[in-house]
Write an enzyme that holds these catalytic residues in place. Structure first.
Site, PDB file in Angstrom:
ATOM      1  CB  ALA A 109     -50.202   3.813  -6.171  1.00 26.55           C
ATOM      2  N   GLY A 166     -46.518   6.631  -8.244  1.00 29.49           N
ATOM      3  CA  GLY A 166     -45.811   6.209  -7.027  1.00 29.49           C
ATOM      4  C   GLY A 166     -44.373   5.787  -7.304  1.00 29.49           C
ATOM      5  CD  GLU A 206     -46.223  10.096  -5.667  1.00 26.71           C
ATOM      6  OE1 GLU A 206     -46.744   9.018  -5.980  1.00 26.71           O
ATOM      7  OE2 GLU A 206     -46.841  10.992  -5.061  1.00 26.71           O
ATOM      8  CD  GLU A 264     -49.676  10.229  -9.543  1.00 27.65           C
ATOM      9  OE1 GLU A 264     -49.308  11.035 -10.428  1.00 27.65           O
ATOM     10  OE2 GLU A 264     -48.884   9.659  -8.763  1.00 27.65           O
TER      11      GLU A 264
HETATM   12  N1  COA Z   1     -51.357  -0.508 -11.059  1.00 26.53           N
HETATM   13  C1  COA Z   1     -51.807  -1.753 -11.260  1.00 26.53           C
HETATM   14  N2  COA Z   1     -51.446  -2.502 -12.295  1.00 26.53           N
HETATM   15  C2  COA Z   1     -50.604  -1.972 -13.181  1.00 26.53           C
HETATM   16  C3  COA Z   1     -50.096  -0.672 -13.047  1.00 26.53           C
HETATM   17  C4  COA Z   1     -50.509   0.074 -11.919  1.00 26.53           C
HETATM   18  N3  COA Z   1     -50.062   1.315 -11.688  1.00 26.53           N
HETATM   19  N4  COA Z   1     -49.297  -0.404 -14.092  1.00 26.53           N
HETATM   20  C5  COA Z   1     -49.283  -1.512 -14.837  1.00 26.53           C
HETATM   21  N5  COA Z   1     -50.087  -2.463 -14.302  1.00 26.53           N
HETATM   22  C6  COA Z   1     -50.372  -3.803 -14.804  1.00 26.53           C
HETATM   23  C7  COA Z   1     -51.292  -3.774 -16.004  1.00 26.53           C
HETATM   24  O1  COA Z   1     -52.653  -3.658 -15.592  1.00 26.53           O
HETATM   25  C8  COA Z   1     -50.980  -5.112 -16.625  1.00 26.53           C
HETATM   26  O2  COA Z   1     -51.607  -6.119 -15.877  1.00 26.53           O
HETATM   27  P1  COA Z   1     -52.408  -7.333 -16.642  1.00 26.53           P
HETATM   28  O3  COA Z   1     -51.338  -8.021 -17.441  1.00 26.53           O
HETATM   29  O4  COA Z   1     -52.936  -8.153 -15.528  1.00 26.53           O
HETATM   30  O5  COA Z   1     -53.419  -6.673 -17.509  1.00 26.53           O
HETATM   31  C9  COA Z   1     -49.487  -5.245 -16.372  1.00 26.53           C
HETATM   32  O6  COA Z   1     -49.179  -4.396 -15.286  1.00 26.53           O
HETATM   33  C10 COA Z   1     -48.625  -4.841 -17.558  1.00 26.53           C
HETATM   34  O7  COA Z   1     -48.998  -3.515 -17.908  1.00 26.53           O
HETATM   35  P2  COA Z   1     -49.390  -3.083 -19.405  1.00 26.53           P
HETATM   36  O8  COA Z   1     -50.244  -1.871 -19.305  1.00 26.53           O
HETATM   37  O9  COA Z   1     -49.949  -4.249 -20.132  1.00 26.53           O
HETATM   38  O10 COA Z   1     -47.952  -2.733 -19.971  1.00 26.53           O
HETATM   39  P3  COA Z   1     -47.599  -1.731 -21.155  1.00 26.53           P
HETATM   40  O11 COA Z   1     -46.165  -1.933 -21.434  1.00 26.53           O
HETATM   41  O12 COA Z   1     -48.583  -1.892 -22.290  1.00 26.53           O
HETATM   42  O13 COA Z   1     -47.837  -0.259 -20.568  1.00 26.53           O
HETATM   43  C11 COA Z   1     -47.596   1.461 -18.897  1.00 26.53           C
HETATM   44  C12 COA Z   1     -46.992   0.211 -19.549  1.00 26.53           C
HETATM   45  C13 COA Z   1     -46.695   1.818 -17.725  1.00 26.53           C
HETATM   46  C14 COA Z   1     -47.616   2.593 -19.908  1.00 26.53           C
HETATM   47  C15 COA Z   1     -49.013   1.156 -18.420  1.00 26.53           C
HETATM   48  O14 COA Z   1     -49.008  -0.066 -17.694  1.00 26.53           O
HETATM   49  C16 COA Z   1     -49.598   2.221 -17.535  1.00 26.53           C
HETATM   50  O15 COA Z   1     -49.999   3.260 -18.018  1.00 26.53           O
HETATM   51  N6  COA Z   1     -49.662   1.942 -16.202  1.00 26.53           N
HETATM   52  C17 COA Z   1     -50.288   2.832 -15.262  1.00 26.53           C
HETATM   53  C18 COA Z   1     -49.386   4.027 -14.956  1.00 26.53           C
HETATM   54  C19 COA Z   1     -50.061   4.948 -13.967  1.00 26.53           C
HETATM   55  O16 COA Z   1     -51.082   5.544 -14.231  1.00 26.53           O
HETATM   56  N7  COA Z   1     -49.459   5.039 -12.777  1.00 26.53           N
HETATM   57  C20 COA Z   1     -49.942   5.903 -11.746  1.00 26.53           C
HETATM   58  C21 COA Z   1     -50.840   5.155 -10.833  1.00 26.53           C
HETATM   59  S1  COA Z   1     -51.469   6.218  -9.561  1.00 26.53           S
END
Ligand code: COA
Length: 260
Positions: free
Chosen positions: A68, A113, A116, A136
């Protein structure tokens, strides 16, 4: 039309329609905000209107769905958060209510999400590059789009607890081992494998697929004897359909069935 959720249809050799839905916010790793969720909901209806016999859901770029949208959730009030959770639930239930099966093609990150969303699909195949998890609790929240409930039904309560409490990411092979995904393929082989499964589904009787989907879903949480009553009723209903006559006649006449 929603450009954050792309929609296209293709036809099988026998003219059955397969819908392909692609979550399309690659710069945000396809994070689910309200636009994506309502776009996805709209695409479900579009696929039904197009007579789709199967749907494939995947993500654009390197992610399936990385969760999400955290920036959209950051300043939510408790009431807004609850509404957002209920929107996610509505979409998940709508996916389960469709008459056609939905297959998740997990091409990359399927977190929060995203995991999910895959769980609301009928089943999932993953690329070797996939990373799945429910992170989460790292953000101080819990899964809100059905994760606590569908995950435990898919992988069992102890594994669901471990994934939710630790928030750890697991690779495709581990996801396969615990039954979170059904098959793992090299990235370039993922879509052909999913497409092949979709074509196998499309070759079968759509009335029986719809009834099987409903009975499997509704029976899951019932006592076996109650669930088997549902099965018997649905089995009887199959015999109201010309597709049962065609399927059985085709077998006895040693020819492929034509359910079109
Ligand atoms: N919500 C909003 N934005 C998200 C996102 C999320 N769940 N997951 C990734 N993004 C965004 C990042 O903020 C980044 O945006 P920016 O370029 O404007 O800074 C972009 O997507 C690329 O993500 P980035 O983190 O730079 O990629 P990465 O390859 O280094 O890491 C992940 C990938 C998936 C490990 C990391 O993005 C992450 O941990 N995301 C969140 C996962 C999460 O907690 N999901 C549950 C949400 S309830």
């Amino acid at each position: 039309m929603s450009d954050v959720v792309l929609f296209e249809t293709t036809e099988t050799d026998t003219g059955a329609t397969i819908a392909l839905v692609t979550i399309n916010r690659p710069d945000k790793l396809n994070a689910l905000n309200r636009d994506v969720l309502t776009g996805l909901e709209m695409r479900l209806g579009e696929a039904r209107d197009a007579g789709a016999r199967c749907m494939i859901v995947t993500g654009a770029g390197k992610a399936f769905v990385a969760g999400a949208d955290i920036s959209a959730m950051q300043d939510m009030t408790p009431g807004e958060a609850r509404d957002f959770s209920e929107l996610g639930h509505r979409v998940g239930h709508a996916m389960e209510a469709q008459p056609y099966p939905i297959i998740a093609a997990i091409n990359g990150f399927a977190l929060g999400g995203g995991c999910e969303l895959a769980l609301a699909c009928d089943f999932a195949y993953a690329s070797t590059k996939a990373k799945l998890g429910q992170p989460e609790t790292k953000l101080g929240v819990i899964p809100g789009f059905g994760g606590t409930q569908r995950l435990l039904r898919r992988v069992g309560v102890a594994m669901a607890r471990e994934l939710v409490y630790t928030g750890k990411m697991i690779g495709a092979d581990e996801a396969l081992r615990i039954g979170l995904v059904n098959e793992v393929h090299e990235p370039e082989a993922l879509m052909p494998a999913v497409r092949n499964a979709a074509e196998m589904i499309c070759a079968n009787g759509p009335v029986s697929i719809d009834l099987a989907k409903k009975v499997i879903l509704k029976g899951r949480d019932k006592a076996l004897s109650d669930a088997n009553r549902l099965e018997a009723a649905a089995f009887g209903r199959c015999f109201e359909s010309p597709q049962q006559k065609e399927g059985m006649a085709a077998f006895l006449e040693k020819r492929p069935a034509n359910f079109e």
